[in-house]
Design an enzyme around this catalytic site. Structure first.
Site, PDB file in Angstrom:
ATOM      1  CB  THR A   1      -0.498   0.358   1.337  1.00  0.00           C
ATOM      2  OG1 THR A   1       0.264   0.064   2.723  1.00  0.00           O
ATOM      3  CG2 THR A   1      -2.101  -1.330   1.610  1.00  0.00           C
ATOM      4  CG  ASP A   2      -0.592   4.534  -1.683  1.00  0.00           C
ATOM      5  OD1 ASP A   2       0.134   4.381  -3.006  1.00  0.00           O
ATOM      6  OD2 ASP A   2      -1.269   6.020  -2.574  1.00  0.00           O
ATOM      7  CB  CYS A   3       0.953   3.058   4.410  1.00  0.00           C
ATOM      8  SG  CYS A   3      -0.515   2.662   4.520  1.00  0.00           S
ATOM      9  CE1 TYR A   4       2.131  -0.185   8.060  1.00  0.00           C
ATOM     10  CE2 TYR A   4       0.361  -0.024   7.523  1.00  0.00           C
ATOM     11  CZ  TYR A   4       1.389  -0.105   8.740  1.00  0.00           C
ATOM     12  OH  TYR A   4       1.095   0.192  10.013  1.00  0.00           O
TER      13      TYR A   4
END
Lengths: 384, 135
Positions: free
Chosen positions: A128-131
Site C-alpha cells: 500500500t502507499d503507507c506499507y
C-alpha cells in the site's frame, strides 16, 4: 468461618499463610472435618496439564524498513492469522505446517518460541502507499519481537468424557487411539486436582483470577468458549459437574517448556499441552467442602466415539478412582484405561503454585467479575 | 531355565544364515519368534525370546555374534525419551502386553522392557512422540 482475600494476602505477605494442594487437603478434611480444616487452611492449590486445542498466541513482530502490512504470515511454514493490524498475528495451536503436516504445527512453533529457538518468518502483502513492501523473510525469537502473549480461548475443561469405541475398527481421535470392541478407554482430566472440579460453582474463580499458566503468572480473561456449566444428578445421587471452561492469558516470554508442550495425536492433529494451576482461597466452609473433593466422588460419562454424530451414546458412568486404577468394567468387559492428561505433572503444578504462594511471590486476586451464570450450549444449525 | 529377549540384526552378508535353526539344534534353546522383518539384500531384524539355561543362552548368543549378527537388547531398539515424556499415560491402554503402566504412587510412566513385543502401538499413541522404535 469467613475469610477475605485481603486477610489471606496479608498472611501470605507475612509468611503465615497455610497452603496445601487439592490432594493434600483430602486426608486433612477426612481427619479434622470441614469446619476445622477451613479454619486452619487459607488456600488450596490445583493443577492440570493436558491437551487443550483451543490455544494460541498473539505476536507482534515490530516493523521492518520499508514497512509491510502483513496479509499472510507463516512461522516455520505454519500459517498464522494476519487479519489484524500490520504486524500482529494470532498463531493457532492446531494449525498444521504446510510442509510437515501433522508432525509440526502452531503448538510446535509456540514450544520452539518459548525454548528460545529461532523461528523462520515469511510474510506477503499486496503493498500500500503507507506499507509499500510486498514480502519479507526473516528470523525471529521471543526476544526479538515486541509481544508474545499466550491467549487461549478455551482451556481447563471442568470434566470430560471417557472415550471408547464399540465399532470393529481402530479409530484415531482427539481422545487418542481407541481400539475396536471397547479395547480401551481414554479419559482426560486431573480429577481431584483439577481447578474447575475443586470450585465447581465458580465461587472463587472468575474474570481476573490470577493463575499459574505455563510456568508464568497469568490471568483468567473471560469464561472459556462453549462455557455451559451443568450439574447432572442421577437416581443414586452421583453428581457430574461439567461444561465449565476458561479463557486464559499470560506472557509467553516468561513461560517454560516444562509446562507448555506441543503434541500430535496421530490421525487427528496438532494440539498444545497446557499447564494451569489455580489457587482456591478458602473463604468459607462451603468452598472448603468443594476443594476437598476426591476422585471417588467425581463422576463422568463413558461415551462411544465411534458414533459419527454430535450427540454420541453413553455407556454408563464411572468415577475417577476407578479410572485411575487402570481398569474399568464396561458391559461386563475388563477395559484398560489411559489418562491423556498428566496426573504427575498436575501434581507438580499444584505443588509449585503452593511453593510460589508460600514464598510470597504469588498473591491471590479476587475476580473482578463472575462468569455469566446461565449459559447454554448452542448447536450450529444448517440453514438455507 | 531362564527367558531372555534379544533382537538380532542381520547384515546383507549374514542374512541368509539359518541362525534360528542352529540356536535350536546346536544350543538346545526354545526359540519364540516375536517379530521378524527382512528385506532382500538389505538384512533384517529378528525379535526372539530365548528359553534355556543361562549357559546355553550365553553360548548361543556368542555363536550368533561370531557369525557377525549383532545382538541388541530391547532398550537399544525401543527408545523412550524420558525428557520428552510428560507421563500422560496415553500409551498405557493400547499396550497389548502390559509393558507400560503408571506407577500408582507417583503416576509416572514405567516401562517394563521384558514384556515388550515391539508392536509399535505406543509409538503411534504417544502424543509427545517420545517413543521411537528402530526395529
Amino acid at each position: 468461618m469467613q475469610r477475605t482475600y485481603e486477610e489471606i494476602n496479608t498472611k501470605i505477605r507475612s509468611g503465615k499463610a497455610v497452603i496445601v494442594t487439592a490432594e493434600e487437603i483430602i486426608p486433612i478434611v477426612e481427619e479434622k472435618g470441614i469446619k476445622r480444616a477451613a479454619e486452619e487452611i487459607d488456600v488450596v492449590t490445583t493443577g492440570t496439564f493436558g491437551p487443550m486445542c483451543s490455544s494460541g498466541a498473539i505476536l507482534n513482530f515490530g516493523h521492518s524498513d520499508p514497512p509491510i502490512r502483513m496479509q499472510k504470515v507463516w512461522l516455520n511454514n505454519v500459517e498464522a492469522y494476519a487479519g489484524l493490524a500490520a504486524v500482529d498475528v494470532y498463531l493457532g495451536a492446531t494449525q498444521p505446517s504446510e510442509s510437515q503436516e501433522m508432525e509440526y504445527g502452531g503448538a510446535h512453533v509456540i514450544e520452539d518460541l518459548i525454548s528460545g529457538k529461532k523461528i523462520k518468518l515469511k510474510a506477503i502483502s499486496q503493498g500500500t502507499d503507507c506499507y509499500p513492501r510486498r514480502e519479507i523473510e526473516s528470523y525471529i525469537t521471543k526476544e526479538s519481537i515486541n509481544q508474545a502473549v499466550l491467549f487461549n480461548p478455551r482451556n481447563g475443561y471442568q470434566n470430560y468424557n471417557v472415550a471408547v469405541n464399540t465399532s470393529d475398527r481402530k479409530i484415531y481421535t482427539y481422545m487418542g487411539i481407541l481400539l475396536p470392541h471397547i479395547g480401551n478407554a481414554n479419559y482426560s482430566t486431573s480429577s481431584q486436582l483439577s481447578p474447575l472440579l475443586n470450585d465447581p460453582q465458580f465461587r472463587t474463580i472468575g474474570i481476573g483470577t490470577r493463575i499459574f499458566l505455563g510456568g508464568a503468572q497469568g490471568y483468567i480473561a473471560w469464561e472459556g468458549t462453549q462455557f455451559s456449566p451443568q450439574i447432572l444428578k442421577d437416581e443414586e445421587g452421583k453428581v457430574i459437574y461439567k461444561g465449565g471452561t476458561l479463557a486464559v492469558i499470560g506472557n509467553l516470554k516468561e513461560m517454560s517448556t516444562d509446562y507448555i508442550r506441543a503434541a500430535t495425536f496421530k490421525g487427528y492433529g496438532v494440539t498444545l499441552v497446557v499447564g494451569i494451576g489455580i489457587p482456591i482461597p478458602i473463604l468459607n466452609d462451603e468452598i472448603m467442602r468443594n476443594a476437598a473433593v476426591k476422585d471417588e466422588d467425581i463422576w463422568t460419562e463413558i461415551i462411544d466415539y465411534s458414533f459419527p454424530h454430535l450427540i454420541k451414546p453413553s455407556l454408563g458412568r464411572v468415577n475417577y478412582k476407578q479410572l485411575r486404577e487402570g481398569n474399568i468394567t464396561i458391559r461386563g468387559k475388563n477395559v484398560p484405561t489411559s489418562p491423556l492428561s498428566s496426573y504427575a505433572k498436575a501434581r507438580e503444578i499444584a505443588q509449585r503454585l503452593k511453593e510460589e504462594i508460600l514464598r510470597g511471590k504469588f498473591l491471590l486476586q479476587e475476580p473482578i467479575r463472575k462468569f455469566t451464570e446461565e449459559s447454554k450450549l448452542k448447536p450450529l444449525l444448517e440453514k438455507r | 531355565m531362564i527367558k531372555k529377549k534379544v533382537i538380532l540384526n542381520f547384515s546383507p552378508e549374514n542374512v541368509e544364515r539359518p541362525v534360528t535353526y542352529q540356536l535350536i539344534k546346536k544350543y538346545d534353546l526354545w526359540v519364540n519368534i516375536l517379530q521378524a522383518k527382512f528385506e532382500p539384500k538389505l538384512g533384517g531384524k529378528l525379535l526372539l525370546e530365548l528359553n534355556g539355561s543361562e549357559d546355553q543362552i550365553k553360548e548361543g548368543l556368542s555363536f550368533v555374534r561370531q557369525i557377525g549378527v549383532e545382538v541388541m537388547l530391547l532398550e537399544q531398539e525401543v527408545l523412550w525419551d524420558e525428557k520428552r515424556c510428560i507421563d500422560c499415560g496415553a500409551c498405557v491402554s493400547i499396550c497389548p502386553t502390559g509393558v507400560l503402566s503408571l506407577d500408582q504412587m507417583t503416576y509416572k510412566l514405567k516401562f517394563d522392557y521384558e514384556k515388550c513385543i515391539v508392536c509399535g502401538n505406543c509409538v503411534e499413541a504417544c502424543p509427545l512422540q517420545a517413543i521411537k522404535v528402530t526395529f
